[in-house]
Design a protein around this motif. Sequence first.
Motif, short mmCIF file in Angstrom:
data_model
loop_
_atom_site.label_atom_id
_atom_site.label_comp_id
_atom_site.label_asym_id
_atom_site.label_seq_id
_atom_site.Cartn_x
_atom_site.Cartn_y
_atom_site.Cartn_z
N ASP A 1 30.83 35.09 38.10
CA ASP A 1 30.04 33.93 37.35
C ASP A 1 28.30 34.38 37.25
N SER B 1 26.75 34.27 40.15
CA SER B 1 26.30 33.50 41.49
C SER B 1 25.98 34.98 42.36
N ARG C 1 35.86 28.56 43.11
CA ARG C 1 35.10 29.96 43.39
C ARG C 1 35.04 29.84 44.83
N ARG D 1 25.88 29.43 40.96
CA ARG D 1 25.51 28.97 39.71
C ARG D 1 26.28 27.57 39.69
N HIS D 2 25.52 26.66 38.77
CA HIS D 2 25.91 25.21 38.46
C HIS D 2 27.17 25.54 37.69
N ASP D 3 28.31 24.66 38.15
CA ASP D 3 29.54 24.65 37.13
C ASP D 3 30.30 23.60 37.97
N ARG E 1 34.08 23.90 38.48
CA ARG E 1 34.70 24.68 39.29
C ARG E 1 33.85 24.88 40.49
N ALA F 1 28.62 22.20 43.59
CA ALA F 1 28.68 22.65 42.38
C ALA F 1 28.04 23.62 41.97
N GLY F 2 26.87 23.85 42.66
CA GLY F 2 25.62 24.70 42.35
C GLY F 2 24.40 24.40 43.29
#
Length: 323
Positions: free
Chosen positions: A132, A134, A153, A167-169, A172, A186-187
């Motif tokens: 993703d 990250s 993740r 990375r912000h998600d 997930r 989340a990130g």
Amino acid sequence: MTHHKSDAQIRQEARQWLMVLNDADATEEEKRDFALWLSQGDREKQAWERAKGMWSRLDDFAPALTPSPTNNKPVAANDVGSFRVTRRRMITGAAAAVAGIASGGSYLLTHPEVFADHRTGTQAGKTVTLADGSLVELARSSAISVSWSPQARRITLHEGEALFTARHDPLRPFIVDAGPAVTQTAGAVFDVNRLDDTTLVTAIEHELTVTPPQGGMLLTAGQQMRCAPGETQGPLAVDTASILGWRNGRIVADGMRLADLATELSRYKKGRILITDSRLRDLPVTAALDARNPDAAIETLAGSLRLRVRHFTPWLVTLSAAS
């Protein structure tokens, strides 16, 4: 069939395989060849288990590796003549050194990190880009496995230290399993450091949650949790620049346990640094060390803390009280 081989030959082969597989650059072909060797018979399996166990039992030999003073006179840290090592202790130490340590850090083979997705050795770290986008910056002698799913993740830090830039998600979560600590966000940007029996989690940017304690503890930038089996400390305010000193080959200790400092220095050196006196393990240390030259760093510690340094083999260094 291996009936024509002596037991000594098979034990030697087992130690050679431990050395090969402990190398961060071990190939898939070498791993297949090892599996074929292991399947040849019971003697190979027994030799393998014996070789694996030697390193993990090294702590049991620590008192035997502690030199005995022949008198009560103060001695210099490098004064070999002022200490007597009994024949029994020397035999015990040599057995551990030759049979276990000469395998080059074979303790790794008792843990799943040997077959981790990404590993580093003692010479350099590396940065891994995840699916993703990250990032995971691995310190030396570190290992991770990656498990990706639509729901989460998930990363497992088997050993060592890593800086995670997730990375912000919000759909997930980014989860890092590291021994007694589980980190979820989340990130965020955060550092996770696995020591012998403790994991340190430090928030660098944004927020994250660390479990235990039950229900999780929220960390914000500049805060750290210390997690051990059955025990947690934090959140503690820390200097994040010092925490990330490893990225430039430096270890900055501010009241760090000597045992933890030895673990961090070991990441820059083949083999192991063993503290033979259990009373020294919790000794607080404040120092800034250039870990890229671990032998010099060890000597610096020895001089400031009055420790005795002994080199049994290139793979084993012991620390004990100088007098």
